[in-house]
Design a protein around this motif. Structure first.
Motif, PDB file in Angstrom:
ATOM      1  N   ALA A   1      -5.408  -5.928   5.222  1.00 49.85           N
ATOM      2  CA  ALA A   1      -5.353  -7.301   5.434  1.00 49.85           C
ATOM      3  C   ALA A   1      -4.430  -7.532   6.340  1.00 49.85           C
ATOM      4  O   ALA A   1      -3.434  -6.862   6.885  1.00 49.85           O
ATOM      5  CB  ALA A   1      -5.240  -8.034   4.091  1.00 49.85           C
TER       6      ALA A   1
ATOM      7  N   GLY B   1      -8.021   4.418  11.106  1.00 53.36           N
ATOM      8  CA  GLY B   1      -9.408   3.372  11.310  1.00 53.36           C
ATOM      9  C   GLY B   1      -9.387   1.887  10.840  1.00 53.36           C
ATOM     10  O   GLY B   1      -8.416   1.439  10.208  1.00 53.36           O
TER      11      GLY B   1
ATOM     12  N   GLY C   1       0.852  -1.149  -0.042  1.00 52.98           N
ATOM     13  CA  GLY C   1      -0.153  -0.027   0.034  1.00 52.98           C
ATOM     14  C   GLY C   1       0.781   1.295   0.123  1.00 52.98           C
ATOM     15  O   GLY C   1       0.767   2.145  -0.669  1.00 52.98           O
TER      16      GLY C   1
ATOM     17  N   LYS D   1      -8.446 -14.781   2.392  1.00 57.05           N
ATOM     18  CA  LYS D   1      -8.418 -14.087   1.348  1.00 57.05           C
ATOM     19  C   LYS D   1      -9.394 -14.754   0.059  1.00 57.05           C
ATOM     20  O   LYS D   1      -9.968 -13.716  -0.577  1.00 57.05           O
ATOM     21  CB  LYS D   1      -7.087 -13.714   0.612  1.00 57.05           C
TER      22      LYS D   1
ATOM     23  N   GLN E   1       9.380  -3.752   2.808  1.00 58.14           N
ATOM     24  CA  GLN E   1       8.716  -4.800   3.297  1.00 58.14           C
ATOM     25  C   GLN E   1       8.771  -5.254   4.752  1.00 58.14           C
ATOM     26  O   GLN E   1       9.934  -5.213   5.234  1.00 58.14           O
ATOM     27  CB  GLN E   1       8.940  -5.895   2.511  1.00 58.14           C
TER      28      GLN E   1
ATOM     29  N   THR F   1      -4.233 -12.629  -3.864  1.00 59.40           N
ATOM     30  CA  THR F   1      -3.186 -13.375  -3.726  1.00 59.40           C
ATOM     31  C   THR F   1      -3.408 -14.497  -4.705  1.00 59.40           C
ATOM     32  O   THR F   1      -4.508 -14.955  -4.927  1.00 59.40           O
ATOM     33  CB  THR F   1      -2.742 -13.476  -2.230  1.00 59.40           C
TER      34      THR F   1
HETATM   35  P1  NAD Z   1       1.060  -5.843   4.956  1.00 64.00           P
HETATM   36  O1  NAD Z   1       1.005  -6.695   6.303  1.00 64.00           O
HETATM   37  O2  NAD Z   1       2.441  -5.235   4.977  1.00 64.00           O
HETATM   38  O3  NAD Z   1       0.111  -4.541   5.426  1.00 64.00           O
HETATM   39  C1  NAD Z   1      -1.157  -4.436   5.689  1.00 64.00           C
HETATM   40  C2  NAD Z   1      -1.634  -3.266   6.092  1.00 64.00           C
HETATM   41  O4  NAD Z   1      -3.150  -3.258   6.526  1.00 64.00           O
HETATM   42  C3  NAD Z   1      -1.031  -2.543   7.197  1.00 64.00           C
HETATM   43  O5  NAD Z   1      -0.418  -1.201   7.105  1.00 64.00           O
HETATM   44  C4  NAD Z   1      -2.075  -2.784   8.437  1.00 64.00           C
HETATM   45  O6  NAD Z   1      -1.945  -1.796   9.344  1.00 64.00           O
HETATM   46  C5  NAD Z   1      -3.363  -2.555   7.644  1.00 64.00           C
HETATM   47  N1  NAD Z   1      -4.618  -3.238   8.165  1.00 64.00           N
HETATM   48  C6  NAD Z   1      -4.451  -4.363   8.762  1.00 64.00           C
HETATM   49  N2  NAD Z   1      -5.795  -4.444   9.409  1.00 64.00           N
HETATM   50  C7  NAD Z   1      -6.450  -3.427   9.149  1.00 64.00           C
HETATM   51  C8  NAD Z   1      -7.997  -3.014   9.549  1.00 64.00           C
HETATM   52  N3  NAD Z   1      -8.782  -3.732  10.331  1.00 64.00           N
HETATM   53  N4  NAD Z   1      -8.330  -1.725   9.297  1.00 64.00           N
HETATM   54  C9  NAD Z   1      -7.313  -0.822   8.159  1.00 64.00           C
HETATM   55  N5  NAD Z   1      -6.091  -1.135   8.110  1.00 64.00           N
HETATM   56  C10 NAD Z   1      -5.745  -2.572   8.247  1.00 64.00           C
HETATM   57  O7  NAD Z   1       0.663  -6.227   3.885  1.00 64.00           O
HETATM   58  P2  NAD Z   1       1.255  -6.306   2.285  1.00 64.00           P
HETATM   59  O8  NAD Z   1       2.178  -7.246   2.153  1.00 64.00           O
HETATM   60  O9  NAD Z   1       1.300  -4.717   1.783  1.00 64.00           O
HETATM   61  O10 NAD Z   1      -0.183  -6.766   1.344  1.00 64.00           O
HETATM   62  C11 NAD Z   1      -1.132  -5.853   1.179  1.00 64.00           C
HETATM   63  C12 NAD Z   1      -2.470  -6.627   0.315  1.00 64.00           C
HETATM   64  O11 NAD Z   1      -1.804  -7.361  -0.742  1.00 64.00           O
HETATM   65  C13 NAD Z   1      -2.742  -7.734   1.293  1.00 64.00           C
HETATM   66  O12 NAD Z   1      -4.267  -7.663   0.944  1.00 64.00           O
HETATM   67  C14 NAD Z   1      -2.250  -8.861   0.916  1.00 64.00           C
HETATM   68  O13 NAD Z   1      -3.212 -10.043   0.937  1.00 64.00           O
HETATM   69  C15 NAD Z   1      -2.067  -8.710  -0.576  1.00 64.00           C
HETATM   70  N6  NAD Z   1      -0.900  -9.476  -1.068  1.00 64.00           N
HETATM   71  C16 NAD Z   1       0.061  -9.451  -0.737  1.00 64.00           C
HETATM   72  C17 NAD Z   1       1.153  -9.759  -1.317  1.00 64.00           C
HETATM   73  C18 NAD Z   1       2.570 -10.135  -0.827  1.00 64.00           C
HETATM   74  O14 NAD Z   1       3.606 -10.612  -1.327  1.00 64.00           O
HETATM   75  N7  NAD Z   1       2.946  -9.127   0.180  1.00 64.00           N
HETATM   76  C19 NAD Z   1       1.122 -10.708  -2.771  1.00 64.00           C
HETATM   77  C20 NAD Z   1      -0.225 -10.816  -3.096  1.00 64.00           C
HETATM   78  C21 NAD Z   1      -1.298 -10.184  -2.467  1.00 64.00           C
END
Ligand code: NAD
Ligand code: DAU
Length: 362
Positions: free
Chosen positions: A84, A59, A14, A165, A196, A135
């Motif tokens: 997530a 939030g 994000g 998911k 990361q 994912t």
């Molecule tokens: P991350 O764990 O680094 O970040 C998740 C963010 O969501 C954090 O900033 C956290 O504070 C926020 N969050 C969690 N619960 C929350 C809530 N209830 N309300 C508001 N915010 C909330 O995750 P990431 O690796 O950046 O992954 C982001 C998205 O991409 C996820 O949906 C994940 O499933 C998907 N994804 C990740 C990858 C990967 O390799 N990292 C690959 C494919 C898809």
């Protein structure tokens, strides 16, 4: 100006996405909606915090009243839903938080968007979009030689994370089908790059190696992931939101498929070169095989043909280039790293996940 709500914008992908949008587009305001869980980090967004097009709102996506108010107050046109719980190992040790955030949170956001957009005078379909980030893990695990997953591959999630998911994907699709909401979904493979959280393989191994700690390789290290540099993912998402068809799903992958052990060895080689005076050279000697992840998926591979053909997307970074940039970034951002690794909740997690795994040094 378009008003884009980015949920989970303080996390890894994000925060990269927000920086990507603000540096490539001048017609978008970003409202970053994030709970700041252990994974959320406003230090990821230092470069944009004073940009007048950027607003942060703390939030919970499960808090319906608050979500309603944010959609209304910022006149949101587009929702880019990253928020997530994202770490598979944490989902094995504590699945319920994953069900809450990933399933209930996505349902709450969808329902709020449906009500808000239905109440607006402009038609539901048009400038609006609910884009859900998902994912490749929803598809399960591939056997050697099986073809890469397409958008038509059946869902077969194996971990609580993947299942939560998958549940969220189904809800998004159902809201599109039933209510005509302009939804889209992207299923992406493993990302890596700057910011990361160092619980995931690539940053964890980089930082452990730098500090002369064991490099924990689960099982035999022959599991295969389809690694993609995070900026390539951000570009793909942007194209899908702006030019992709509503109601559609797009697979995103890096077409890079070395086994985990090879990834770890490559990081060691890069560190040998970049930190040539290190007393831990060769860093490979720190590789330690530890107890495997329960239910560990063996192989992932994504077919991004639809995205390539419809929207002309292809990854720009090779694995070698992306890893080189990533390792360099961690070397150059020790303050960012220490602000995380000094926290007791990080040290507690490391203990909880690794202490019982044992290990044999290579
Ligand atoms: P991350 O764990 O680094 O970040 C998740 C963010 O969501 C954090 O900033 C956290 O504070 C926020 N969050 C969690 N619960 C929350 C809530 N209830 N309300 C508001 N915010 C909330 O995750 P990431 O690796 O950046 O992954 C982001 C998205 O991409 C996820 O949906 C994940 O499933 C998907 N994804 C990740 C990858 C990967 O390799 N990292 C690959 C494919 C898809
Ligand atoms: O495939 C996409 C998914 O990639 C995303 O949906 C997830 O949010 C993201 O966390 C990631 O999941 P993985 O489980 O594949 O990522 P992780 O970095 O945790 O692990 C990558 C591989 O490395 C996996 O096969 C497990 C292995 N591993 C991981 C860690 C943390 C190790 O061998 N040792 C480790 O210490």
């Amino acid at each position: 100006m378009l008003n884009w709500l980015v949920t989970g914008g303080a996390g890894f992908i994000g925060s990269n996405f927000i920086q990507y949008i603000l540096s490539t587009r001048s017609d978008i305001n970003i409202i970053n909606f994030d709970l700041l869980t252990y994974a959320g980090n406003l230090n990821n967004l230092k470069t944009v915090e004073n940009d007048p097009r950027y607003t942060f709102v703390q939030g919970d996506i499960c808090d319906r009243q608050f979500v309603d108010a944010v959609l209304r107050d910022y006149a949101i046109n587009t929702i880019v839903h990253f928020a997530a719980e994202s770490h598979v190992d944490r989902s094995i040790l504590g699945p319920m938080q994953f069900v809450k955030t990933n399933v209930i949170g996505t349902a709450t956001l969808l329902d709020a968007a449906r009500d808000y957009w239905s109440a607006c005078s402009a038609p539901l379909v048009g400038i609006r979009r609910f884009h859900h980030i998902s994912t490749d893990e929803v598809f399960g695990s591939l056997k050697p030689g099986e073809p890469a997953w397409t958008e038509d591959s059946p869902y077969a999630p194996n971990s609580p994370y993947a299942a939560s998911k998958a549940g969220s994907d189904h809800l998004v699709r159902a809201y599109g089908h039933t209510y005509g909401m302009p939804v889209s979904i992207s299923n992406c493979s493993n990302n890596y790059g700057p910011f990361q959280f160092p619980e995931k393989l690539i940053p964890l191994v980089t930082l452990n190696a730098l500090n002369g700690k064991a490099l924990p390789v689960y099982g035999d290290g022959q599991q295969i992931r389809d690694w993609l540099y995070v900026e390539d993912h951000c570009e793909a998402i942007t194209r899908i939101i702006t030019d992709g068809r509503p109601g559609e799903t797009y697979n995103i992958g890096g077409n890079n498929q070395p086994a985990n052990l090879e990834i770890v060895r490559t990081i060691c080689r890069l560190l040998d070169e970049m930190v040539s005076a290190s007393k831990y050279r060769p860093h490979e000697s720190l590789i330690t095989f530890v107890q495997d992840r329960p239910g560990h998926d063996r192989r992932y591979a994504m077919d991004s043909g639809k995205l390539r053909q419809e929207l002309g997307w292809a990854p720009r970074y090779s694995l070698e280039e992306g890893l080189r940039k990533t390792v360099r970034w961690y070397l150059d951002h020790q303050e960012w790293v220490e602000q995380i690794t000094d926290r007791t909740n990080y040290q507690d997690w490391m203990q909880k996940n690794y202490d019982k795994r044992g290990g044999t040094v290579k």
